[in-house]
Write an enzyme that holds these catalytic residues in place. Structure first.
Site, PDB file in Angstrom:
ATOM      1  N   CYS A  68     -31.144 -17.245 -30.963  1.00 15.82           N
ATOM      2  CA  CYS A  68     -31.686 -18.785 -29.639  1.00 15.82           C
ATOM      3  C   CYS A  68     -31.942 -17.822 -27.943  1.00 15.82           C
ATOM      4  O   CYS A  68     -31.531 -17.053 -27.556  1.00 15.82           O
ATOM      5  CB  CYS A  68     -30.056 -19.571 -29.206  1.00 15.82           C
ATOM      6  N   CYS A  72     -24.969 -18.608 -23.106  1.00 12.51           N
ATOM      7  CA  CYS A  72     -24.177 -18.629 -22.990  1.00 12.51           C
ATOM      8  C   CYS A  72     -23.077 -17.799 -23.477  1.00 12.51           C
ATOM      9  O   CYS A  72     -22.821 -16.981 -24.997  1.00 12.51           O
ATOM     10  CB  CYS A  72     -23.996 -19.771 -24.308  1.00 12.51           C
ATOM     11  N   CYS A  75     -21.056 -16.916 -26.952  1.00 12.39           N
ATOM     12  CA  CYS A  75     -22.301 -16.971 -28.559  1.00 12.39           C
ATOM     13  C   CYS A  75     -22.732 -15.942 -28.870  1.00 12.39           C
ATOM     14  O   CYS A  75     -23.325 -15.638 -28.298  1.00 12.39           O
ATOM     15  CB  CYS A  75     -22.924 -18.656 -28.188  1.00 12.39           C
ATOM     16  N   CYS A 112     -22.215 -32.404 -40.606  1.00  7.66           N
ATOM     17  CA  CYS A 112     -22.694 -31.801 -39.006  1.00  7.66           C
ATOM     18  C   CYS A 112     -23.523 -30.945 -39.182  1.00  7.66           C
ATOM     19  O   CYS A 112     -22.917 -29.581 -39.615  1.00  7.66           O
ATOM     20  CB  CYS A 112     -21.685 -31.260 -38.179  1.00  7.66           C
ATOM     21  N   CYS A 143     -24.658 -35.694 -38.329  1.00  5.21           N
ATOM     22  CA  CYS A 143     -24.115 -35.574 -37.316  1.00  5.21           C
ATOM     23  C   CYS A 143     -25.108 -34.274 -36.584  1.00  5.21           C
ATOM     24  O   CYS A 143     -25.169 -33.506 -36.992  1.00  5.21           O
ATOM     25  CB  CYS A 143     -22.266 -34.809 -36.506  1.00  5.21           C
ATOM     26  N   CYS A 203     -20.210 -36.966 -29.675  1.00  4.29           N
ATOM     27  CA  CYS A 203     -18.928 -35.575 -30.143  1.00  4.29           C
ATOM     28  C   CYS A 203     -19.722 -34.310 -28.701  1.00  4.29           C
ATOM     29  O   CYS A 203     -20.168 -33.692 -28.315  1.00  4.29           O
ATOM     30  CB  CYS A 203     -18.901 -35.217 -31.044  1.00  4.29           C
ATOM     31  N   ARG A 275     -10.561 -32.994 -32.107  1.00  5.11           N
ATOM     32  CA  ARG A 275     -11.050 -32.659 -32.638  1.00  5.11           C
ATOM     33  C   ARG A 275     -10.166 -31.125 -32.521  1.00  5.11           C
ATOM     34  O   ARG A 275     -10.574 -30.742 -31.433  1.00  5.11           O
ATOM     35  CB  ARG A 275     -12.483 -32.025 -33.308  1.00  5.11           C
TER      36      ARG A 275
HETATM   37  N1  SAM Z   1     -27.277 -24.767 -29.851  1.00  6.91           N
HETATM   38  C1  SAM Z   1     -26.958 -26.395 -29.035  1.00  6.91           C
HETATM   39  C2  SAM Z   1     -25.981 -26.197 -28.055  1.00  6.91           C
HETATM   40  O1  SAM Z   1     -25.950 -24.923 -27.709  1.00  6.91           O
HETATM   41  O2  SAM Z   1     -25.957 -26.973 -27.798  1.00  6.91           O
HETATM   42  C3  SAM Z   1     -25.894 -26.336 -29.954  1.00  6.91           C
HETATM   43  C4  SAM Z   1     -25.052 -25.578 -31.045  1.00  6.91           C
HETATM   44  S1  SAM Z   1     -23.994 -23.941 -30.492  1.00  6.91           S
HETATM   45  C5  SAM Z   1     -23.650 -22.826 -31.261  1.00  6.91           C
HETATM   46  C6  SAM Z   1     -22.171 -25.854 -29.996  1.00  6.91           C
HETATM   47  C7  SAM Z   1     -21.362 -24.927 -29.386  1.00  6.91           C
HETATM   48  O3  SAM Z   1     -20.458 -24.373 -30.193  1.00  6.91           O
HETATM   49  C8  SAM Z   1     -21.175 -24.653 -28.425  1.00  6.91           C
HETATM   50  O4  SAM Z   1     -21.778 -25.950 -27.202  1.00  6.91           O
HETATM   51  C9  SAM Z   1     -19.952 -24.264 -28.129  1.00  6.91           C
HETATM   52  O5  SAM Z   1     -18.940 -25.293 -27.064  1.00  6.91           O
HETATM   53  C10 SAM Z   1     -19.334 -23.926 -29.259  1.00  6.91           C
HETATM   54  N2  SAM Z   1     -19.260 -22.648 -29.290  1.00  6.91           N
HETATM   55  C11 SAM Z   1     -20.498 -21.768 -29.473  1.00  6.91           C
HETATM   56  N3  SAM Z   1     -19.556 -20.042 -29.683  1.00  6.91           N
HETATM   57  C12 SAM Z   1     -18.738 -20.806 -30.017  1.00  6.91           C
HETATM   58  C13 SAM Z   1     -17.751 -19.425 -29.503  1.00  6.91           C
HETATM   59  N4  SAM Z   1     -17.713 -18.238 -30.004  1.00  6.91           N
HETATM   60  N5  SAM Z   1     -15.963 -19.762 -29.635  1.00  6.91           N
HETATM   61  C14 SAM Z   1     -15.803 -20.988 -29.537  1.00  6.91           C
HETATM   62  N6  SAM Z   1     -16.897 -21.620 -29.379  1.00  6.91           N
HETATM   63  C15 SAM Z   1     -18.203 -21.518 -29.696  1.00  6.91           C
HETATM   64  C1  DTB Z   2     -17.895 -27.376 -31.370  1.00 13.95           C
HETATM   65  O1  DTB Z   2     -17.937 -27.508 -30.790  1.00 13.95           O
HETATM   66  N1  DTB Z   2     -17.571 -26.430 -31.891  1.00 13.95           N
HETATM   67  C2  DTB Z   2     -18.376 -26.141 -33.139  1.00 13.95           C
HETATM   68  C3  DTB Z   2     -19.486 -27.393 -33.042  1.00 13.95           C
HETATM   69  N2  DTB Z   2     -19.134 -28.190 -31.951  1.00 13.95           N
HETATM   70  C4  DTB Z   2     -20.807 -27.118 -33.736  1.00 13.95           C
HETATM   71  C5  DTB Z   2     -19.054 -24.898 -33.197  1.00 13.95           C
HETATM   72  C6  DTB Z   2     -18.410 -24.221 -32.867  1.00 13.95           C
HETATM   73  C7  DTB Z   2     -18.853 -22.331 -33.287  1.00 13.95           C
HETATM   74  C8  DTB Z   2     -18.079 -21.258 -32.989  1.00 13.95           C
HETATM   75  C9  DTB Z   2     -18.723 -20.006 -33.766  1.00 13.95           C
HETATM   76  C10 DTB Z   2     -19.785 -19.870 -34.498  1.00 13.95           C
HETATM   77  O2  DTB Z   2     -19.506 -20.143 -35.216  1.00 13.95           O
HETATM   78  O3  DTB Z   2     -21.009 -19.161 -34.893  1.00 13.95           O
HETATM   79 FE1  SF4 Z   3     -27.963 -21.114 -28.245  1.00 13.82          FE
HETATM   80 FE2  SF4 Z   3     -25.196 -20.080 -28.598  1.00 13.82          FE
HETATM   81 FE3  SF4 Z   3     -25.858 -21.327 -26.380  1.00 13.82          FE
HETATM   82 FE4  SF4 Z   3     -26.079 -23.386 -28.868  1.00 13.82          FE
HETATM   83  S1  SF4 Z   3     -24.001 -22.420 -27.616  1.00 13.82           S
HETATM   84  S2  SF4 Z   3     -27.451 -22.469 -26.609  1.00 13.82           S
HETATM   85  S3  SF4 Z   3     -27.437 -21.614 -30.057  1.00 13.82           S
HETATM   86  S4  SF4 Z   3     -26.988 -19.046 -26.627  1.00 13.82           S
END
Ligand code: SAM
Ligand code: DTB
Ligand code: SF4
Length: 328
Positions: A68, A72, A75, A112, A143, A203, A275
């Site tokens: 990606c 963030c 992530c 989802c 979702c 959501c 949740r």
């Molecule tokens: N890429 C899209 C976006 O960011 O909008 C969708 C997928 S993204 C992985 C969805 C959500 O997962 C993020 O907004 C964040 O709140 C959550 N998330 C990602 N990595 C995480 C982590 N290490 N711990 C907790 N929540 C996480």
């Molecule tokens: C949300 O609030 N938590 C989920 C879902 N929406 C997409 C994602 C959590 C991701 C945790 C890190 C991972 O597994 O990569």
């Molecule tokens: Fe990309 Fe992760 Fe950010 Fe979603 S949360 S936009 S997958 S870097």
């Protein structure tokens, strides 16, 4: 880096408006209550609005993993971090439908589909629309979480049969810049508005344990609660610390703060499903039980979140049995 003073976030319509400000004071006062008083209030509100022994279950699947372009800080899927989960091709339709059927057979009521995108390009959206159509035919709620949506994309998703779109505000406006620089808070609010205007359920939630203060946790909840109406579904994630991401090594948040945040979300968004989301694999079951007492009534169910682990289904089933909880 220092926080952005709230009154300097001038591009945002909502954070400094009187209603959001008053909600923020309320959220902060609730967070400051003695733990037992807060949990009693949250459980009382919960019982006025829901059956306290029923928990909704959603199963996640990463349909497009890694690579990606966004930054963030939490992530593992960002290509900018050392963690950099390898970029994979989009999953084939058949695999998505088989996984959704298995989720339904296991008792999940919502499926989802997540993609590691800044947002979907037109050519990306087509195969996702097909997935939504096919998963919907199985008789399970759909979702998606695909990043920022452009004009018209939410309508396309709705037409394909999408029930919910997940897009998190993640944190308070003034802490946001510490975590993400490639999109701003208003971009997120704009996507949520597009989702809502298209008639898709919203959501939206956030992550706690990223080094934010209690006041900033109040800011996140106030921001979510000030959406009109508040999101139908509110995921509260505990940061999953992944080696190689900028936020790995952040001082762990006391578990009491996590439970408090869930309780305040329940009180200020009484009709929403709250949740208990990422972080359960690292969380003692007694803390999870307190989150249910504090008004959480939904979980992610299944061995994997997107790229990281989630408790085994067998463990969750045993926890539900021990607590007398049933699926809804
Ligand atoms: N890429 C899209 C976006 O960011 O909008 C969708 C997928 S993204 C992985 C969805 C959500 O997962 C993020 O907004 C964040 O709140 C959550 N998330 C990602 N990595 C995480 C982590 N290490 N711990 C907790 N929540 C996480
Ligand atoms: C949300 O609030 N938590 C989920 C879902 N929406 C997409 C994602 C959590 C991701 C945790 C890190 C991972 O597994 O990569
Ligand atoms: Fe990309 Fe992760 Fe950010 Fe979603 S949360 S936009 S997958 S870097």
């Amino acid at each position: 880096m220092s926080r952005t003073p709230l009154d300097q976030i001038v591009h945002l319509a909502t954070p400094t408006d009187p209603r959001t400000r008053s909600l923020r004071h309320e959220a902060r006062a609730l967070l400051d209550l003695p733990f037992n008083d807060l949990l009693f209030r949250a459980q009382t509100v919960h019982r006025e609005n829901f059956d306290p022994n029923r928990i909704q279950r959603s199963t996640l699947l990463s349909i497009k993993t890694g690579g990606c372009p966004e930054d963030c800080g939490y992530c593992p899927q960002s290509s900018r971090h050392a963690a950099g989960v390898d970029s994979e091709a989009m999953l084939p339709l058949g695999e998505v439908v088989r996984t959704a059927q298995a989720a339904k057979d296991n008792g999940a009521t919502r499926f989802c589909m997540g993609a590691a995108w800044r947002g979907p390009k037109a050519r990306d959206l087509e195969p996702v629309l097909e997935m939504v159509r096919e998963v919907k035919k199985l008789g399970i709620e759909t979702c998606c979480t695909l990043g920022m949506l452009k004009d018209g994309q939410a309508e396309q998703l709705r037409e394909a049969g999408l029930d919910y779109y997940n897009h998190n505000l993640d944190t308070a406006p003034e802490f946001y810049g510490e975590v993400i620089t490639t999109r701003d808070y208003q971009d997120r609010l704009d996507t949520l508005e597009r989702v809502r205007n298209a008639g898709i359920h919203v959501c939206s939630g956030g992550i706690v344990g990223m080094g934010e203060s209690r006041d900033e946790r109040a800011g996140l909840i106030a921001q979510l609660a000030s959406l009109d109406p508040p999101p139908e579904s509110v995921p509260i994630n505990q940061l999953v610390q992944v080696e190689g991401t900028p936020l790995a090594g952040t001082e762990a948040l006391p578990w009491t703060e996590f439970v408090r945040t869930v309780a305040v979300a329940r009180i200020l968004m009484p009709k929403s499903h709250v949740r208990l989301s990422a972080g359960r694999a690292q969380m003692h079951e007694a803390v999870q039980a307190l989150c249910f007492l504090a008004g959480a009534n939904s979980i992610f169910y299944g061995e994997k979140l997107l790229t990281t682990g989630n408790p085994d289904v067998g463990r969750d089933d045993a926890l539900f049995a021990a607590l007398g909880l049933s699926a809804s």
